[in-house]
Design a protein around this motif. Structure first.
Motif, mmCIF file in Angstrom:
data_model
loop_
_atom_site.group_PDB
_atom_site.id
_atom_site.type_symbol
_atom_site.label_atom_id
_atom_site.label_comp_id
_atom_site.label_asym_id
_atom_site.label_seq_id
_atom_site.Cartn_x
_atom_site.Cartn_y
_atom_site.Cartn_z
ATOM 1 N N ASP A 192 31.327 -52.850 58.317
ATOM 2 C CA ASP A 192 32.367 -53.104 59.315
ATOM 3 C C ASP A 192 33.720 -53.103 58.596
ATOM 4 O O ASP A 192 33.800 -53.185 57.369
ATOM 5 N N GLU A 193 34.783 -52.976 59.383
ATOM 6 C CA GLU A 193 36.122 -52.824 58.803
ATOM 7 C C GLU A 193 36.558 -54.043 58.006
ATOM 8 O O GLU A 193 37.173 -53.918 56.950
ATOM 9 N N ASP A 203 23.700 -50.253 56.618
ATOM 10 C CA ASP A 203 24.849 -51.131 56.842
ATOM 11 C C ASP A 203 24.891 -52.165 55.720
ATOM 12 O O ASP A 203 23.988 -52.998 55.600
ATOM 13 N N THR A 256 27.423 -54.321 55.290
ATOM 14 C CA THR A 256 28.397 -55.349 55.638
ATOM 15 C C THR A 256 28.034 -56.692 55.033
ATOM 16 O O THR A 256 28.879 -57.371 54.445
#
Length: 167
Positions: free
Chosen positions: A107-108, A148, A150
């Motif tokens: 995620d950002e 992912d 994150t």
């Protein structure tokens, strides 16, 4: 069968760290970071330098794949467009090995935090955050297995890749 493990992802997502962890858990391996073939000063992106870098990467990967000492060839690079990945694969001898392609995504907020730590440590230029965040959505379009990262460590990402190879 020999494996070519390709790991892409935007700047700062953890490609190199994941590959270093993967080296610890895959037998008889060699690791090539595409950035090593692009480490020039001044950093100049032209059609000529892109061709040279892509040629050098293909040459090294082919040499590693042809060498009987390695069962696993690990490669990472930004690889934010399918055409870059396809072009690279078209230049590598495809005989006698399996190709596995992965994209590390995040995620950002997590990506910005990682990059900010690198900037504070003097490892990256502050402009990298904007460039990296802009490329992040492009990885969803690629024909790769997405991991992912994150909320996981590089070691956990490497374990997921190893488990995928074993399946």
């Amino acid at each position: 069968m020999k494996n070519l493990v390709i790991i892409g992802g935007t700047m700062g997502v953890g490609k190199t760290a994941t590959c270093r962890e993967l080296q610890k858990c895959l037998p008889r391996n060699v690791f090539l970071d595409g950035d090593w073939c692009w480490d020039m000063h001044p950093f100049v992106v032209t059609e000529e330098t892109v061709r040279m870098v892509e040629s050098n990467i293909a040459h090294l990967l082919t040499g590693f794949l042809d060498c009987s000492e390695f069962d696993n060839v690990i490669f990472c690079w930004v690889l934010h467009e399918q055409r870059i990945l396809d072009n690279l694969l078209s230049r590598v001898n495809h005989g006698g090995f399996a190709i596995h392609t992965f994209s590390l995504v995040s995620d950002e907020a997590a990506l910005s935090e990682r990059l900010s730590r690198d900037i504070a440590a003097g490892k990256r230029d502050p402009a990298v955050i904007e460039r990296s965040l802009a490329r992040l959505p492009l990885y969803g379009e690629l024909d790769t297995v997405k991991i992912d990262v994150t909320d996981i460590s590089a070691a956990a990402a490497a374990t997921r890749i190893k488990d995928f190879l074993a399946a």
